[in-house]
Enzyme design. Structure first.
Site, short mmCIF file in Angstrom:
data_model
loop_
_atom_site.label_atom_id
_atom_site.label_comp_id
_atom_site.label_asym_id
_atom_site.label_seq_id
_atom_site.Cartn_x
_atom_site.Cartn_y
_atom_site.Cartn_z
N ASN A 1 0.85 -1.19 0.00
CA ASN A 1 0.00 0.00 0.00
C ASN A 1 0.89 1.24 0.00
O ASN A 1 2.11 1.13 0.05
CB ASN A 1 -0.97 -0.02 1.19
CG ASN A 1 -0.23 -0.05 2.51
OD1 ASN A 1 0.46 0.88 2.86
ND2 ASN A 1 -0.35 -1.16 3.23
N LYS B 1 8.13 -18.20 -9.41
CA LYS B 1 7.52 -17.05 -10.10
C LYS B 1 6.34 -17.55 -10.94
O LYS B 1 6.48 -18.52 -11.70
CB LYS B 1 8.57 -16.39 -10.99
CG LYS B 1 8.06 -15.12 -11.60
CD LYS B 1 9.10 -14.44 -12.46
CE LYS B 1 8.44 -13.36 -13.28
NZ LYS B 1 8.97 -13.22 -14.59
N PRO C 1 -3.72 -11.52 10.85
CA PRO C 1 -4.13 -11.23 12.22
C PRO C 1 -4.24 -9.72 12.42
O PRO C 1 -3.46 -8.97 11.83
CB PRO C 1 -2.99 -11.80 13.07
CG PRO C 1 -1.83 -11.92 12.15
CD PRO C 1 -2.37 -12.12 10.78
N LYS D 1 -12.05 -2.54 17.72
CA LYS D 1 -10.67 -2.95 17.99
C LYS D 1 -10.34 -2.94 19.48
O LYS D 1 -9.35 -3.53 19.89
CB LYS D 1 -9.70 -2.02 17.26
CG LYS D 1 -9.94 -1.98 15.75
CD LYS D 1 -8.70 -2.31 14.99
CE LYS D 1 -8.93 -2.21 13.49
NZ LYS D 1 -7.85 -2.81 12.74
N1 CTP Z 1 -4.03 -2.91 12.12
C1 CTP Z 1 -3.28 -3.93 12.68
N2 CTP Z 1 -3.28 -5.16 12.10
C2 CTP Z 1 -4.00 -5.40 10.97
C3 CTP Z 1 -4.76 -4.35 10.41
C4 CTP Z 1 -4.75 -3.12 10.99
O1 CTP Z 1 -2.62 -3.71 13.70
N3 CTP Z 1 -3.97 -6.59 10.44
C5 CTP Z 1 -4.08 -1.60 12.79
C6 CTP Z 1 -3.44 -0.48 12.02
O2 CTP Z 1 -2.09 -0.32 12.39
C7 CTP Z 1 -4.28 0.70 12.44
C8 CTP Z 1 -5.65 0.13 12.68
O3 CTP Z 1 -5.42 -1.25 12.89
O4 CTP Z 1 -3.85 1.22 13.69
C9 CTP Z 1 -6.66 0.37 11.58
O5 CTP Z 1 -6.41 -0.36 10.46
P1 CTP Z 1 -7.36 -0.31 9.17
O6 CTP Z 1 -6.72 -1.18 8.19
O7 CTP Z 1 -7.60 1.10 8.80
O8 CTP Z 1 -8.70 -0.88 9.73
P2 CTP Z 1 -9.40 -2.23 9.35
O9 CTP Z 1 -9.45 -3.07 10.57
O10 CTP Z 1 -8.76 -2.79 8.17
O11 CTP Z 1 -10.86 -1.78 9.03
P3 CTP Z 1 -11.47 -1.42 7.59
O12 CTP Z 1 -11.26 -2.62 6.77
O13 CTP Z 1 -12.87 -1.08 7.92
O14 CTP Z 1 -10.72 -0.22 7.09
#
Ligand code: CTP
Length: 400
Positions: free
Chosen positions: A208, A286, A303, A341
């Site tokens: 990303n 690959k 996770p 969360k």
């Molecule tokens: N995060 C994490 N582990 C993951 C995904 C996210 O620790 N596998 C943490 C990110 O570091 C951030 C927060 O969770 O602090 C939000 O992540 P985000 O990807 O924006 O939220 P999602 O749970 O993916 O929710 P959505 O799909 O609705 O955006």
């Protein structure tokens, strides 16, 4: 913040010496005592009188200034300080330090001192990139010397690149970090940062646009307030912060392991843009184009590291801060995310492409806690980091 601290400031001979005048002012504003030392070359750029007036202290310039035993001897001068700061640290001074030369006052003090040393290099980009300087840098760091900068930018000589001295306030932060002073002294803070890369095959991956800039700025702001920071970072564009314990990872699973190993911590801040999914089975070869059609990528969920840490029964950090990158209904989505969360605060931002925030230098955030939402004006990522670090220090102080 630096009240009662004594800084021996060695000013080297470079155009950046003029910034050292501002550095002296900033240090004294924060309560530090500054004893300045000028090299001969530095006197071509700043006058002893202006340095002495700003420091409110006498300026030391010559080894033989110190032979009068009624005055301070060079051994004593090198040891009275809590920290020796060399700003600007020229290529010449760095080389002298590396090789232990002691032909003038500045280099003699640096050889005689047993107090920690911080250097802020400043020189022409070619001089900085020269293998000799880079070798010296590696040796100085191995000798335990802290380094602030140099920054990249336009140089007085008309060239562009790394070599500009860090700004005075950045040097002040690096000094505070080195001296571990401030409201977060004694606190261990975990920060995750950057993107994760999830392999598809040995040459391709899912990623990303996170640059890691906000996470690195937060780590620096926390350290500048005295915290010790464990910085778990995915493959980011920006360099990890000096002074942190840096753990580099690639995938979400590696980040989860690194976070678990880094606990316990007083505070955990999850600024990383962790990939929500990884390949159910990454190919160890690959993937090839085939006549049978397009490859089918099968995902599985990663996770949720933030959720896991926020729900720890045993050893949950006192304060758990998550981030929410949203493209619409920012406050509603982030408020729901905070509940889902189980974290204490969510720092939400709008990452729609038109905001330019992801990968950019500014951020506009809303902080959501149990009391509600607090929207901050759009500002530099460093300013966001400083404000967040102050908020964290206040919250911890309120709890004790
Ligand atoms: N995060 C994490 N582990 C993951 C995904 C996210 O620790 N596998 C943490 C990110 O570091 C951030 C927060 O969770 O602090 C939000 O992540 P985000 O990807 O924006 O939220 P999602 O749970 O993916 O929710 P959505 O799909 O609705 O955006």
């Amino acid at each position: 913040m630096l009240a009662g601290k004594h800084i021996l400031l060695i000013i080297g001979g470079g155009i950046a010496a003029f910034k050292s005048l501002d550095l002296i002012r900033r240090l004294r504003e924060r309560g530090a005592e500054v004893t300045p030392v000028l090299t001969k070359a530095a006197e071509q750029f700043v006058t002893p009188l202006s340095v002495s007036a700003l420091a409110g202290n006498r300026v030391y310039r010559d080894l033989f200034d110190l032979t009068d035993e009624a005055e301070m001897g060079h051994i004593q001068l090198s040891r009275v300080a809590d920290l020796v700061v060399v700003a600007p640290a020229t290529a010449d001074l760095m080389a002298k330090m590396t090789h232990g030369l002691a032909g003038d006052l500045a280099s003699t003090l640096l050889l005689a001192t047993d107090t920690p040393v911080l250097i802020a290099p400043a020189m022409n980009v070619r001089m900085w990139e020269h293998p000799a300087t880079q070798r010296n840098l590696v040796q100085l760091q191995a000798d335990g010397i802290a380094v602030s900068g140099p920054a990249e930018g336009d140089m007085a000589c008309g060239e562009f690149g790394p070599g500009r001295m860090s700004e005075p306030l950045e040097i002040v932060d690096a000094i505070s970090t080195r001296l571990a002073v401030g409201p977060l002294k004694g606190k261990r803070i975990l920060v995750t940062s950057g993107p994760t890369h999830e392999p598809i095959d040995p040459v391709r991956y899912i990623a990303n646009r996170s640059s890691g800039a906000q996470g690195a700025a937060i780590a620096r702001a926390l350290m500048a307030r005295g915290a010790s920071v464990v910085f778990v970072t995915g493959p980011a564009d920006v360099a990890p912060p000096d002074g942190a314990e840096v753990i580099k990872v690639t995938t979400a699973l590696e980040m989860q392991q690194a976070v678990t190993a880094a606990l316990p911590a007083d505070v955990a801040i999850f600024a990383a843009a962790v990939a929500d999914w990884r390949m159910a089975e990454a190919s160890d070869r690959k993937l090839k184009k085939s006549k049978d059609g397009l490859p089918v990528l099968v995902f599985t969920e990663n996770p949720d590291i933030l959720r896991e840490v926020a729900h720890l029964q045993d050893g949950r950090p006192e304060l758990v801060v998550g981030f929410a990158a949203e493209t619409n209904d920012v406050v509603e989505n982030a408020t729901a995310k905070r509940a889902r969360k189980g974290c204490d605060w969510i720092v939400a931002n709008d990452v729609s492409p038109e905001t330019g925030i992801m990968g950019g230098s500014e951020n506009a955030v809303t902080v959501i806690d149990a009391a509600g939402a607090e929207t901050w004006p759009r500002m530099d990522k460093t300013a966001v980091a400083n404000r967040l670090a102050d908020r964290i220090a206040d919250a911890l102080a309120d709890r004790t």
